[in-house]
Write an enzyme that holds these catalytic residues in place. Structure first.
Site, PDB file in Angstrom:
ATOM      1  N   CYS A  34       0.802  -1.231   0.000  1.00  0.00           N
ATOM      2  CA  CYS A  34       0.000   0.000   0.000  1.00  0.00           C
ATOM      3  C   CYS A  34       0.831   1.276   0.000  1.00  0.00           C
ATOM      4  CB  CYS A  34      -0.890   0.019   1.237  1.00  0.00           C
ATOM      5  SG  CYS A  34       0.115  -0.029   2.725  1.00  0.00           S
ATOM      6  N   ASP A  36       2.385   2.539   2.623  1.00  0.00           N
ATOM      7  CA  ASP A  36       2.444   3.176   3.947  1.00  0.00           C
ATOM      8  C   ASP A  36       3.836   2.979   4.562  1.00  0.00           C
ATOM      9  OD1 ASP A  36      -0.136   3.902   3.610  1.00  0.00           O
ATOM     10  OD2 ASP A  36      -1.002   2.410   4.925  1.00  0.00           O
ATOM     11  N   CYS A  59      -2.588   3.322   7.722  1.00  0.00           N
ATOM     12  CA  CYS A  59      -4.000   3.103   8.024  1.00  0.00           C
ATOM     13  C   CYS A  59      -4.208   2.811   9.515  1.00  0.00           C
ATOM     14  CB  CYS A  59      -4.496   1.922   7.196  1.00  0.00           C
ATOM     15  SG  CYS A  59      -3.778   0.379   7.745  1.00  0.00           S
ATOM     16  N   CYS A 103      -0.876  -5.272   6.918  1.00  0.00           N
ATOM     17  CA  CYS A 103      -0.515  -4.068   7.678  1.00  0.00           C
ATOM     18  C   CYS A 103       0.351  -4.422   8.885  1.00  0.00           C
ATOM     19  CB  CYS A 103      -1.768  -3.336   8.145  1.00  0.00           C
ATOM     20  SG  CYS A 103      -2.956  -3.049   6.831  1.00  0.00           S
TER      21      CYS A 103
END
Ligand code: FES
Length: 129
Positions: A34, A36, A59, A103
Protein backbone atom coordinates in the site's frame (compact mmCIF):
# COMPACT_ATOMS: atom_id res chain seq x y z
CA UNK A 1 -14.78 -4.37 7.47
CA UNK A 2 -14.86 -5.07 11.18
CA UNK A 3 -11.96 -4.04 13.42
CA UNK A 4 -11.70 -5.55 16.90
CA UNK A 5 -12.31 -3.32 19.91
CA UNK A 6 -8.59 -3.56 20.73
CA UNK A 7 -7.55 -2.34 17.28
CA UNK A 8 -9.87 0.64 17.60
CA UNK A 9 -8.64 1.39 21.11
CA UNK A 10 -4.96 1.40 20.04
CA UNK A 11 -5.82 3.43 16.96
CA UNK A 12 -7.58 6.07 19.06
CA UNK A 13 -5.01 6.08 21.87
CA UNK A 14 -1.72 4.97 20.36
CA UNK A 15 0.98 4.11 22.91
CA UNK A 16 4.55 5.33 22.52
CA UNK A 17 3.96 7.48 19.48
CA UNK A 18 6.67 9.98 18.58
CA UNK A 19 10.43 10.11 18.27
CA UNK A 20 13.34 9.24 20.54
CA UNK A 21 16.09 11.81 20.50
CA UNK A 22 19.45 10.16 20.13
CA UNK A 23 18.12 6.62 19.53
CA UNK A 24 20.38 3.56 19.52
CA UNK A 25 18.61 2.14 16.49
CA UNK A 26 16.11 3.28 13.88
CA UNK A 27 14.15 1.11 11.49
CA UNK A 28 12.18 2.54 8.60
CA UNK A 29 10.10 0.32 6.39
CA UNK A 30 7.54 0.82 3.66
CA UNK A 31 4.70 -1.55 2.94
CA UNK A 32 5.07 -2.65 -0.69
CA UNK A 33 1.36 -3.45 -0.88
CA UNK A 34 0.00 0.00 0.00
CA UNK A 35 3.00 2.36 0.25
CA UNK A 36 2.44 3.18 3.95
CA UNK A 37 5.56 3.89 6.01
CA UNK A 38 6.62 3.27 9.59
CA UNK A 39 9.65 4.47 11.48
CA UNK A 40 10.55 2.87 14.80
CA UNK A 41 13.14 4.16 17.28
CA UNK A 42 14.76 2.09 20.03
CA UNK A 43 16.89 2.88 23.03
CA UNK A 44 18.83 -0.15 24.25
CA UNK A 45 20.21 -0.66 27.72
CA UNK A 46 22.05 -3.84 28.69
CA UNK A 47 20.70 -5.57 25.54
CA UNK A 48 17.13 -4.79 26.60
CA UNK A 49 14.66 -2.39 25.00
CA UNK A 50 14.69 0.51 27.42
CA UNK A 51 12.46 2.71 25.25
CA UNK A 52 10.66 2.44 21.94
CA UNK A 53 8.63 4.93 19.92
CA UNK A 54 7.06 4.96 16.49
CA UNK A 55 5.89 7.26 13.74
CA UNK A 56 3.50 5.65 11.28
CA UNK A 57 2.02 7.17 8.17
CA UNK A 58 -0.58 4.57 7.48
CA UNK A 59 -4.00 3.10 8.02
CA UNK A 60 -5.79 2.36 11.30
CA UNK A 61 -4.43 -1.21 11.36
CA UNK A 62 -0.87 0.05 10.81
CA UNK A 63 -1.18 2.52 13.69
CA UNK A 64 -2.76 -0.06 16.01
CA UNK A 65 -0.12 -2.71 15.23
CA UNK A 66 2.67 -0.14 15.70
CA UNK A 67 1.26 0.82 19.07
CA UNK A 68 0.84 -2.82 20.10
CA UNK A 69 4.35 -3.83 19.06
CA UNK A 70 5.84 -1.08 21.24
CA UNK A 71 3.88 -2.41 24.23
CA UNK A 72 4.94 -5.98 23.49
CA UNK A 73 8.68 -5.23 23.34
CA UNK A 74 9.11 -2.55 26.01
CA UNK A 75 11.64 -3.84 28.56
CA UNK A 76 12.25 -7.09 26.67
CA UNK A 77 15.68 -8.51 25.80
CA UNK A 78 16.34 -7.78 22.13
CA UNK A 79 16.69 -11.48 21.27
CA UNK A 80 13.14 -12.03 22.52
CA UNK A 81 11.84 -8.95 20.75
CA UNK A 82 13.23 -10.27 17.47
CA UNK A 83 11.03 -13.36 17.76
CA UNK A 84 7.80 -11.33 17.68
CA UNK A 85 6.07 -12.04 14.39
CA UNK A 86 3.54 -9.99 12.49
CA UNK A 87 1.00 -12.72 13.23
CA UNK A 88 1.67 -12.48 17.00
CA UNK A 89 1.08 -8.71 16.87
CA UNK A 90 -2.20 -9.22 15.01
CA UNK A 91 -3.25 -11.88 17.53
CA UNK A 92 -2.48 -9.55 20.45
CA UNK A 93 -5.00 -7.16 18.89
CA UNK A 94 -7.62 -9.93 18.73
CA UNK A 95 -7.00 -10.29 15.01
CA UNK A 96 -7.20 -8.10 11.94
CA UNK A 97 -9.60 -8.31 9.02
CA UNK A 98 -8.02 -10.64 6.39
CA UNK A 99 -7.39 -7.84 3.88
CA UNK A 100 -5.56 -5.91 6.63
CA UNK A 101 -3.17 -8.69 7.67
CA UNK A 102 -0.40 -7.22 5.50
CA UNK A 103 -0.52 -4.07 7.68
CA UNK A 104 0.93 -5.99 10.63
CA UNK A 105 4.13 -6.67 8.66
CA UNK A 106 5.06 -3.02 8.94
CA UNK A 107 5.42 -3.05 12.73
CA UNK A 108 7.27 -6.37 12.94
CA UNK A 109 9.61 -5.43 10.08
CA UNK A 110 10.36 -1.97 11.49
CA UNK A 111 11.21 -3.49 14.85
CA UNK A 112 13.63 -5.94 13.24
CA UNK A 113 15.17 -3.15 11.16
CA UNK A 114 15.69 -0.96 14.25
CA UNK A 115 17.42 -3.78 16.14
CA UNK A 116 19.55 -4.58 13.10
CA UNK A 117 20.52 -0.90 12.91
CA UNK A 118 21.49 -0.94 16.60
CA UNK A 119 23.60 -4.07 16.12
CA UNK A 120 25.38 -2.78 13.06
CA UNK A 121 26.18 0.53 14.80
CA UNK A 122 27.44 -1.39 17.81
CA UNK A 123 29.73 -3.63 15.78
CA UNK A 124 31.01 -0.63 13.81
CA UNK A 125 31.82 1.14 17.09
CA UNK A 126 33.58 -1.98 18.42
CA UNK A 127 35.60 -2.30 15.20
CA UNK A 128 36.83 1.29 15.44
CA UNK A 129 38.20 0.83 18.96
FE1 FES B 1 -1.07 0.26 4.42
FE2 FES B 1 -2.51 -0.82 6.25
S1 FES B 1 -3.20 -0.18 4.30
S2 FES B 1 -0.38 -0.51 6.28
Amino acid sequence: MQYSAKVLEHFRNPRNMGQIEDPDGVGEVGNPICGDVMKLYVKIDDEKIADVKFETFGCAAAIATSSMVTEMVMGKPIDEALKISARAVAQALDGLPPIKMHCSNLAADALKAAIKDYRSKKSAAAASK
